[in-house]
Write a protein that holds these residues in place. Structure first.
Motif, PDB file in Angstrom:
ATOM      1  N   SER A  29      -0.502  -4.467   2.240  1.00  0.00           N
ATOM      2  CA  SER A  29      -0.690  -4.747   0.820  1.00  0.00           C
ATOM      3  C   SER A  29      -0.769  -3.478  -0.023  1.00  0.00           C
ATOM      4  O   SER A  29      -0.767  -3.551  -1.247  1.00  0.00           O
ATOM      5  N   SER A  30      -0.811  -2.324   0.606  1.00  0.00           N
ATOM      6  CA  SER A  30      -0.818  -1.051  -0.111  1.00  0.00           C
ATOM      7  C   SER A  30       0.580  -0.506  -0.375  1.00  0.00           C
ATOM      8  O   SER A  30       0.722   0.537  -1.018  1.00  0.00           O
ATOM      9  N   TYR A  31       1.593  -1.219   0.115  1.00  0.00           N
ATOM     10  CA  TYR A  31       2.965  -0.728   0.032  1.00  0.00           C
ATOM     11  C   TYR A  31       3.830  -1.584  -0.882  1.00  0.00           C
ATOM     12  O   TYR A  31       3.830  -2.813  -0.770  1.00  0.00           O
ATOM     13  N   ALA A  32       4.559  -0.920  -1.734  1.00  0.00           N
ATOM     14  CA  ALA A  32       5.655  -1.592  -2.421  1.00  0.00           C
ATOM     15  C   ALA A  32       6.825  -1.705  -1.444  1.00  0.00           C
ATOM     16  O   ALA A  32       6.977  -0.871  -0.556  1.00  0.00           O
ATOM     17  N   ARG A  52       3.198  -3.755  -4.800  1.00  0.00           N
ATOM     18  CA  ARG A  52       2.358  -4.018  -3.647  1.00  0.00           C
ATOM     19  C   ARG A  52       1.524  -5.287  -3.806  1.00  0.00           C
ATOM     20  O   ARG A  52       1.276  -6.002  -2.832  1.00  0.00           O
ATOM     21  N   ASN A  73       1.283 -11.195   1.607  1.00  0.00           N
ATOM     22  CA  ASN A  73       0.543 -10.096   2.233  1.00  0.00           C
ATOM     23  C   ASN A  73      -0.305 -10.574   3.415  1.00  0.00           C
ATOM     24  O   ASN A  73      -0.583  -9.794   4.323  1.00  0.00           O
ATOM     25  N   ALA A  97       9.785   0.604   2.456  1.00  0.00           N
ATOM     26  CA  ALA A  97       8.439   0.534   1.893  1.00  0.00           C
ATOM     27  C   ALA A  97       7.933   1.914   1.517  1.00  0.00           C
ATOM     28  O   ALA A  97       8.388   2.929   2.077  1.00  0.00           O
ATOM     29  N   TYR A 103       7.835   1.039  -7.533  1.00  0.00           N
ATOM     30  CA  TYR A 103       8.658  -0.040  -6.965  1.00  0.00           C
ATOM     31  C   TYR A 103      10.030  -0.023  -7.632  1.00  0.00           C
ATOM     32  O   TYR A 103      10.601  -1.021  -8.016  1.00  0.00           O
TER      33      TYR A 103
END
Length: 123
Positions: A29-32, A52, A73, A97, A103
């Motif tokens: 969930s910390s990644y676009a 994200r 997520n 990612a 993003y």
């Protein structure tokens, strides 16, 4: 983070496919996440990206209104729903990612890449 793209295949023009990008790691969930594609003899191009949190998305003009990017997520997965497919959508599709708030559409800004899945659209 490690990424695994799947869901490609052969489909007739006007058909649909849903690609999945499954990620390892507890901080997904910390990644676009972005989707890119590369057709034979062409450069890799941006398709879509999702923030994200999933609350913002970004699309290439060529796929707006036909493709939808989404994420779950809880399942560490990002999806690319592709409708009204055209022969020019034929390509290897990659998910990528990066951490943080970016993003956007520039591939060099993404740090992690999956192996790609082939999408072929017949006329």
């Amino acid at each position: 983070v490690q990424l695994q793209a799947s869901g490609g295949g052969l489909v007739q023009a006007g058909g649909s496919l849903r690609l999945s990008c499954a990620a390892s790691g507890r901080t997904f969930s910390s990644y676009a996440v972005g989707w890119f594609r590369q057709a034979p003899g062409k450069e890799r191009e941006f398709v879509a990206a999702i923030r994200r949190s999933g609350d913002n998305t970004n699309y290439a003009d060529s796929v707006k209104g036909r493709f939808t990017i989404s994420r779950d997520n809880a399942k560490n997965t990002v999806y690319l729903q592709m409708n009204s497919l055209k022969p020019e959508d034929t390509a290897v599709y990659y998910c990528a990612a990066r951490g943080g708030t970016y993003y956007g559409s520039e591939s060099y800004n993404y740090n992690y890449w999956g192996q790609g899945t082939q999408v072929t659209v017949s006329s």
